[in-house]
Design an enzyme around this catalytic site. Structure first.
Site, PDB file in Angstrom:
ATOM      1  N   LYS A   1      12.730   6.819   2.080  1.00 40.74           N
ATOM      2  CA  LYS A   1      12.460   6.431   2.784  1.00 40.74           C
ATOM      3  C   LYS A   1      13.882   5.526   2.965  1.00 40.74           C
ATOM      4  CE  LYS A   1       7.897   5.047   2.127  1.00 40.74           C
ATOM      5  NZ  LYS A   1       6.346   4.417   1.413  1.00 40.74           N
TER       6      LYS A   1
ATOM      7  N   ASP B   1       7.974  -4.448  -5.213  1.00 43.76           N
ATOM      8  CA  ASP B   1       7.059  -2.772  -4.224  1.00 43.76           C
ATOM      9  C   ASP B   1       8.029  -3.132  -3.423  1.00 43.76           C
ATOM     10  OD1 ASP B   1       7.418  -0.881  -3.732  1.00 43.76           O
ATOM     11  OD2 ASP B   1       4.871  -1.095  -3.227  1.00 43.76           O
TER      12      ASP B   1
ATOM     13  N   TRP C   1      -0.724  -1.308   0.842  1.00 44.36           N
ATOM     14  CA  TRP C   1      -0.078  -1.191  -0.191  1.00 44.36           C
ATOM     15  C   TRP C   1      -0.104  -2.478  -0.967  1.00 44.36           C
ATOM     16  CZ3 TRP C   1       0.901   3.576  -1.183  1.00 44.36           C
ATOM     17  CH2 TRP C   1       0.936   4.166   0.875  1.00 44.36           C
TER      18      TRP C   1
HETATM   19  C1  LIG Z   1       5.807   4.316   0.885  1.00 53.17           C
HETATM   20  C2  LIG Z   1       5.723   3.392  -0.199  1.00 53.17           C
HETATM   21  C3  LIG Z   1       4.566   3.771  -1.031  1.00 53.17           C
HETATM   22  C4  LIG Z   1       3.956   4.748  -1.398  1.00 53.17           C
HETATM   23  O1  LIG Z   1       4.550   5.845  -2.452  1.00 53.17           O
HETATM   24  P1  LIG Z   1       4.616   6.895  -2.947  1.00 53.17           P
HETATM   25  O2  LIG Z   1       5.715   7.693  -3.414  1.00 53.17           O
HETATM   26  O3  LIG Z   1       4.158   8.082  -2.022  1.00 53.17           O
HETATM   27  O4  LIG Z   1       3.694   7.089  -4.098  1.00 53.17           O
HETATM   28  C5  LIG Z   1       4.041   2.537  -1.880  1.00 53.17           C
HETATM   29  N1  LIG Z   1       4.306   1.263  -1.431  1.00 53.17           N
HETATM   30  C6  LIG Z   1       5.091   1.101   0.059  1.00 53.17           C
HETATM   31  C7  LIG Z   1       5.627  -0.038  -0.018  1.00 53.17           C
HETATM   32  C8  LIG Z   1       5.494   2.530   0.801  1.00 53.17           C
HETATM   33  O5  LIG Z   1       6.680   1.872   1.937  1.00 53.17           O
END
Ligand SMILES: *Cc1c(COP(=O)(O)O)cnc(C)c1O
Length: 361
Positions: free
Chosen positions: A198, A174, A104
């Site tokens: 999530k 993030d 990521w």
């Molecule tokens: C799931 C995830 C993403 C991607 O998220 P999207 O909503 O599919 O764009 C980005 N960064 C992390 C750390 C994630 O767990």
């Protein structure tokens, strides 16, 4: 009360709390006495605006968001933030610093490279993303526009236990897979983003929490939809927001509060992670290579020392009502345990893994 047959260990979209699913079902046809479904009301109607305000207030309470920070309800997933962050925060700076802890972080850097020079301030790539890397002396650039880190790298299963020290450079996180799983110090960050599917609700919604001085002039070619200032000025109602996803996030936030807030979530994650890593570390069949101190409490990637058994493992898990344990093929197996994963789901997982090992000893 509904009785769950299946627990999902999906990296996302993930499980919702049973109580939230029941509430959605119960109020789906007639929401807040409007005689309409929440799916059918205008985002400019009073009940919707009121719900949006309550949702923001709930998030602020849980995270203790200080004054001087805005909360934005956006779309486009964390992926769009990979681009919105540089577009809005670069100003006239030429570069940004990134911590690289796995897939990521790499995806975030790919987008940033379209707009600036990316300085990889610290990377764990050479050791197979088995740790949180420490920046070498002088590798953080005091002239960088911002420092970006992935608080929990969902694929590699590496989590920061506290935020890196960015000095006076704005710190961007993030937190897609660990926001609301423990207490954090928002004031140490200039901007935090997280997709909702999530720990916070369902796909479609992305939360951004940013300090007001980050509402800077975006790059001149930035579409208005990608400009934080446009969303801040319109109270996240510049265009039609993801109304249903915001509604679900509101229910999840209220559920977290009822369950005891972030302290309760943190305790559960600590217990769940301890159980699963403990089983892995004592087993002759399973392995996780992340350094103990940096292991994610949320996403546990693991492999079988006998990889030919992976397919069978997955079928065995499915039969036990434990779904989505397969990462994508390159990643082997992974158990993602977000806020809504009940402890009995974790217990079932640990029992199933122990049983599978017994059968194949
Ligand atoms: C799931 C995830 C993403 C991607 O998220 P999207 O909503 O599919 O764009 C980005 N960064 C992390 C750390 C994630 O767990």
């Amino acid at each position: 009360m509904m009785e769950r047959r299946v627990f999902s260990f999906s990296p996302g979209p993930a499980m919702l709390p049973d109580a939230v699913l029941e509430q959605i079902r119960d109020e789906l046809a007639d929401w807040r006495g409007t005689g309409l479904s929440v799916l059918e009301v205008s985002h400019r109607s009073d009940p919707f605006r009121e719900m949006l305000e309550q949702t923001e207030a709930g998030l602020r309470r849980l995270l203790d968001v200080p004054a001087g920070y805005r909360v934005l309800f956006l779309q486009g997933g964390a992926h769009l933030q990979f681009a919105m962050v540089p577009l809005n925060l670069l100003g006239d700076r030429a570069s940004a610093d990134y911590f690289c802890t796995g897939y990521w972080s790499q995806r975030a850097m790919e987008d940033a490279r379209q707009y600036c020079r990316v300085n990889v301030a610290a990377s764990a790539e050479s050791t197979g993303f088995d740790r949180v890397p420490a920046p070498a002396h002088g590798s953080l650039d005091p002239d960088a526009a911002y420092v970006h880190y992935t608080a929990n790298d969902t694929a590699s299963g590496v989590e920061f236990t506290s935020e890196p020290d960015a000095g006076s450079v704005p710190l961007v996180a993030d937190m897609s897979s660990n926001l609301l799983t423990r207490r954090i110090d928002v004031s140490r960050h200039a901007l935090i983003y997280a997709c909702a599917q999530k720990n916070i609700g369902i796909a479609g919604l992305t939360l951004v929490i940013l300090r007001e001085d980050m509402l800077r002039a975006a790059k001149p070619f930035t579409p208005r939809m990608l400009d934080y200032r446009v969303h801040a000025e319109s109270g996240s109602l510049f265009n039609t927001p993801c109304t249903f996803a915001i509604y679900v996030a509101g229910l999840v936030l209220a559920w977290i509060e009822r369950e005891g807030g972030l302290e309760a979530m943190e305790r559960r994650h600590a217990e769940a992670a301890a159980r699963v890593y403990d089983l892995i570390d004592r087993s002759a069949l399973y392995e996780n290579r992340v350094r103990a101190a940096d292991r994610s409490r949320i996403n546990v990637p693991f492999r079988l020392r006998r990889p030919e058994l992976e397919r069978e493992f997955h079928a065995f898990a499915q039969a036990a009502g434990l779904s989505h344990l397969r990462g994508n093929l390159a990643l082997g197996l992974r158990a993602s345990m977000y806020n809504a994963m009940p402890m009995r789901g974790v217990e079932r997982l640990v029992e199933m893994m122990a049983e599978f090992e017994r059968v194949h000893a």
